[in-house]
Design an enzyme around this catalytic site. Structure first.
Site, PDB file in Angstrom:
ATOM      1  N   ASP A   1      23.704 -35.966  35.626  1.00 15.55           N
ATOM      2  CA  ASP A   1      22.979 -36.925  36.465  1.00 15.55           C
ATOM      3  C   ASP A   1      23.947 -37.778  37.294  1.00 15.55           C
ATOM      4  OD1 ASP A   1      20.372 -36.270  35.694  1.00 15.55           O
ATOM      5  OD2 ASP A   1      20.521 -37.486  33.878  1.00 15.55           O
TER       6      ASP A   1
ATOM      7  N   ASN B   1      18.696 -44.621  41.731  1.00 12.66           N
ATOM      8  CA  ASN B   1      18.347 -45.145  40.399  1.00 12.66           C
ATOM      9  C   ASN B   1      18.047 -46.637  40.447  1.00 12.66           C
ATOM     10  OD1 ASN B   1      18.363 -43.025  38.634  1.00 12.66           O
ATOM     11  ND2 ASN B   1      20.392 -43.437  37.789  1.00 12.66           N
ATOM     12  N   GLU B   2      19.048 -47.397  40.807  1.00 11.08           N
ATOM     13  CA  GLU B   2      18.861 -48.849  40.783  1.00 11.08           C
ATOM     14  C   GLU B   2      19.950 -49.569  41.550  1.00 11.08           C
ATOM     15  OE1 GLU B   2      21.707 -47.739  38.606  1.00 11.08           O
ATOM     16  OE2 GLU B   2      20.100 -47.621  37.148  1.00 11.08           O
TER      17      GLU B   2
ATOM     18  N   LYS C   1      15.843 -48.966  31.386  1.00 15.17           N
ATOM     19  CA  LYS C   1      15.274 -48.722  30.051  1.00 15.17           C
ATOM     20  C   LYS C   1      16.106 -49.406  28.965  1.00 15.17           C
ATOM     21  CE  LYS C   1      13.722 -45.024  26.989  1.00 15.17           C
ATOM     22  NZ  LYS C   1      14.635 -45.304  25.876  1.00 15.17           N
TER      23      LYS C   1
HETATM   24  P1  NAD Z   1      27.216 -42.192  32.949  1.00 13.01           P
HETATM   25  O1  NAD Z   1      27.736 -40.985  33.581  1.00 13.01           O
HETATM   26  O2  NAD Z   1      27.923 -42.749  31.758  1.00 13.01           O
HETATM   27  O3  NAD Z   1      25.670 -41.953  32.653  1.00 13.01           O
HETATM   28  C1  NAD Z   1      25.020 -42.711  31.724  1.00 13.01           C
HETATM   29  C2  NAD Z   1      23.798 -41.948  31.216  1.00 13.01           C
HETATM   30  O4  NAD Z   1      22.716 -42.266  32.086  1.00 13.01           O
HETATM   31  C3  NAD Z   1      23.924 -40.423  31.205  1.00 13.01           C
HETATM   32  O5  NAD Z   1      23.412 -39.956  29.978  1.00 13.01           O
HETATM   33  C4  NAD Z   1      23.012 -39.993  32.375  1.00 13.01           C
HETATM   34  O6  NAD Z   1      22.397 -38.726  32.156  1.00 13.01           O
HETATM   35  C5  NAD Z   1      21.978 -41.085  32.306  1.00 13.01           C
HETATM   36  N1  NAD Z   1      21.188 -41.265  33.530  1.00 13.01           N
HETATM   37  C6  NAD Z   1      21.576 -41.372  34.806  1.00 13.01           C
HETATM   38  N2  NAD Z   1      20.505 -41.511  35.613  1.00 13.01           N
HETATM   39  C7  NAD Z   1      19.422 -41.491  34.787  1.00 13.01           C
HETATM   40  C8  NAD Z   1      18.044 -41.595  34.986  1.00 13.01           C
HETATM   41  N3  NAD Z   1      17.519 -41.764  36.196  1.00 13.01           N
HETATM   42  N4  NAD Z   1      17.224 -41.523  33.910  1.00 13.01           N
HETATM   43  C9  NAD Z   1      17.715 -41.365  32.665  1.00 13.01           C
HETATM   44  N5  NAD Z   1      19.018 -41.276  32.408  1.00 13.01           N
HETATM   45  C10 NAD Z   1      19.857 -41.338  33.454  1.00 13.01           C
HETATM   46  O7  NAD Z   1      27.070 -43.433  33.927  1.00 13.01           O
HETATM   47  P2  NAD Z   1      27.320 -43.590  35.438  1.00 13.01           P
HETATM   48  O8  NAD Z   1      27.400 -42.293  36.128  1.00 13.01           O
HETATM   49  O9  NAD Z   1      28.414 -44.537  35.602  1.00 13.01           O
HETATM   50  O10 NAD Z   1      25.961 -44.332  35.871  1.00 13.01           O
HETATM   51  C11 NAD Z   1      24.830 -43.620  36.169  1.00 13.01           C
HETATM   52  C12 NAD Z   1      23.658 -44.413  35.695  1.00 13.01           C
HETATM   53  O11 NAD Z   1      23.890 -44.853  34.364  1.00 13.01           O
HETATM   54  C13 NAD Z   1      23.316 -45.680  36.462  1.00 13.01           C
HETATM   55  O12 NAD Z   1      22.607 -45.441  37.641  1.00 13.01           O
HETATM   56  C14 NAD Z   1      22.482 -46.415  35.430  1.00 13.01           C
HETATM   57  O13 NAD Z   1      21.092 -46.057  35.508  1.00 13.01           O
HETATM   58  C15 NAD Z   1      23.013 -45.924  34.115  1.00 13.01           C
HETATM   59  N6  NAD Z   1      23.698 -47.017  33.444  1.00 13.01           N
HETATM   60  C16 NAD Z   1      23.164 -47.424  32.273  1.00 13.01           C
HETATM   61  C17 NAD Z   1      23.705 -48.505  31.618  1.00 13.01           C
HETATM   62  C18 NAD Z   1      23.062 -48.906  30.346  1.00 13.01           C
HETATM   63  O14 NAD Z   1      22.100 -48.238  29.944  1.00 13.01           O
HETATM   64  N7  NAD Z   1      23.516 -49.966  29.716  1.00 13.01           N
HETATM   65  C19 NAD Z   1      24.807 -49.186  32.122  1.00 13.01           C
HETATM   66  C20 NAD Z   1      25.319 -48.746  33.335  1.00 13.01           C
HETATM   67  C21 NAD Z   1      24.761 -47.656  33.980  1.00 13.01           C
END
Ligand code: NAD
Length: 265
Positions: A51, A122-123, A166
């Site tokens: 992703d 995404n956001e 989430k």
């Molecule tokens: P990453 O590569 O470590 O990815 C983090 C996880 O988020 C992976 O398992 C990926 O499959 C999942 N992911 C990405 N988009 C998703 C979606 N729309 N629905 C469900 N899971 C999803 O992180 P990165 O590439 O640096 O960031 C990608 C995304 O990770 C950001 O857009 C954000 O949504 C998410 N993120 C989450 C957190 C958290 O949950 N605390 C913190 C920062 C970023």
């Protein structure tokens, strides 16, 4: 799909990955596709990786509305990746047998002060870069709503609602609903400071304005999907659902709710 023949591959430029992608390129050429090196000429953009690679592919190819995106994973399937690199036969036969469909994903348009807008799949997240509470005045359609104090806020699309949103207990939103969700990151709620304390969902014709209260926090971190914008002296973010939709090739039998069940339950 039949008319789309200009194919661009987006992936990390490492020798290992180039080796993995080479057979896929050869296969695509045999199937009548032309591999292009400039994404502006592409009508299909294939992202190789998970992703995060998909999110980068979208950002790097500038949310190209006239292209069809396809996510090809190197390991487990993700939310945007329906195909696996070792199963190109499945990809080709799914296309030939009409087992695929094009899904449209909403994106956010974010305008920072008077700069040109940028987009998120995404956001968009807004966080303090110092260990100090971050104060944001929140306006909906130019009407003052609340003053937030805490670590930051996340504004997510429906397809992004399963990501960062989430993790802060935001709701999962069906991507068919054109909307954006506003979620708090660790808000302070006591007798001095009060926010809604829950996520809220705005309809497609609303505009959200986040005004950063300049209290030692004029260098916030602004996250757009998986990139951080390095912008100094940000004052105000205006966020709305963009007119740009992203078209993604998906398997018909792998709905958004199938992915939710597979990934979370
Ligand atoms: P990453 O590569 O470590 O990815 C983090 C996880 O988020 C992976 O398992 C990926 O499959 C999942 N992911 C990405 N988009 C998703 C979606 N729309 N629905 C469900 N899971 C999803 O992180 P990165 O590439 O640096 O960031 C990608 C995304 O990770 C950001 O857009 C954000 O949504 C998410 N993120 C989450 C957190 C958290 O949950 N605390 C913190 C920062 C970023």
């Amino acid at each position: 799909m039949q008319n789309r023949k200009q194919l661009y591959f987006s992936h990390k430029q490492t020798p290992e990955l180039a080796k993995v992608v080479e057979p896929l390129k050869e296969r695509a050429e045999k199937e009548g596709f032309t591999i292009v090196s400039n994404y502006r000429q592409a009508d299909i953009i294939a992202s190789i990786g998970g992703d995060n690679a998909f999110l980068q592919a979208i950002q790097k190819t500038e949310f190209k509305e006239d292209s069809l995106y396809v996510g090809i994973s190197l390991d487990n399937l993700g939310f945007y990746t329906d195909f696996h690199i070792n199963d190109t036969d499945h990809l080709m036969s799914s296309i030939a047998n009409d087992e695929v469909e094009v899904r449209r994903y909403h994106t956010l348009e974010v305008t920072l002060d008077n700069e040109s807008p940028f987009y998120c799949l995404n956001e968009c997240s807004l966080r303090s870069n110092v260990i100090k509470t971050f104060v944001i005045d929140v306006y909906i359609d130019d009407t003052y709503f609340e003053t937030f104090r805490g670590d930051g806020m996340i504004v997510s699309t429906p397809s992004g609602s399963t990501g960062y949103n989430k993790s802060v207990r935001g709701a999962i939103v069906d991507p068919r609903i054109p909307s954006m969700q506003v979620s708090e990151i660790a808000s302070i709620n006591n007798n001095d400071y009060r926010t809604l304390g829950t996520s809220f969902i705005l309809s497609e014709d609303r505009q959200l304005k986040l005004k950063i209260v300049q209290d030692g926090n004029d260098h916030p971190i602004i996250g757009t999907d998986n990139e951080a914008l390095s912008i100094r002296h940000a004052h105000e973010l205006r966020i709305r659902l963009a007119d740009k939709n992203i078209k993604v090739l998906k398997l018909k039998n792998n709905s958004f709710w199938d992915s939710i069940q597979r990934k979370f339950l």
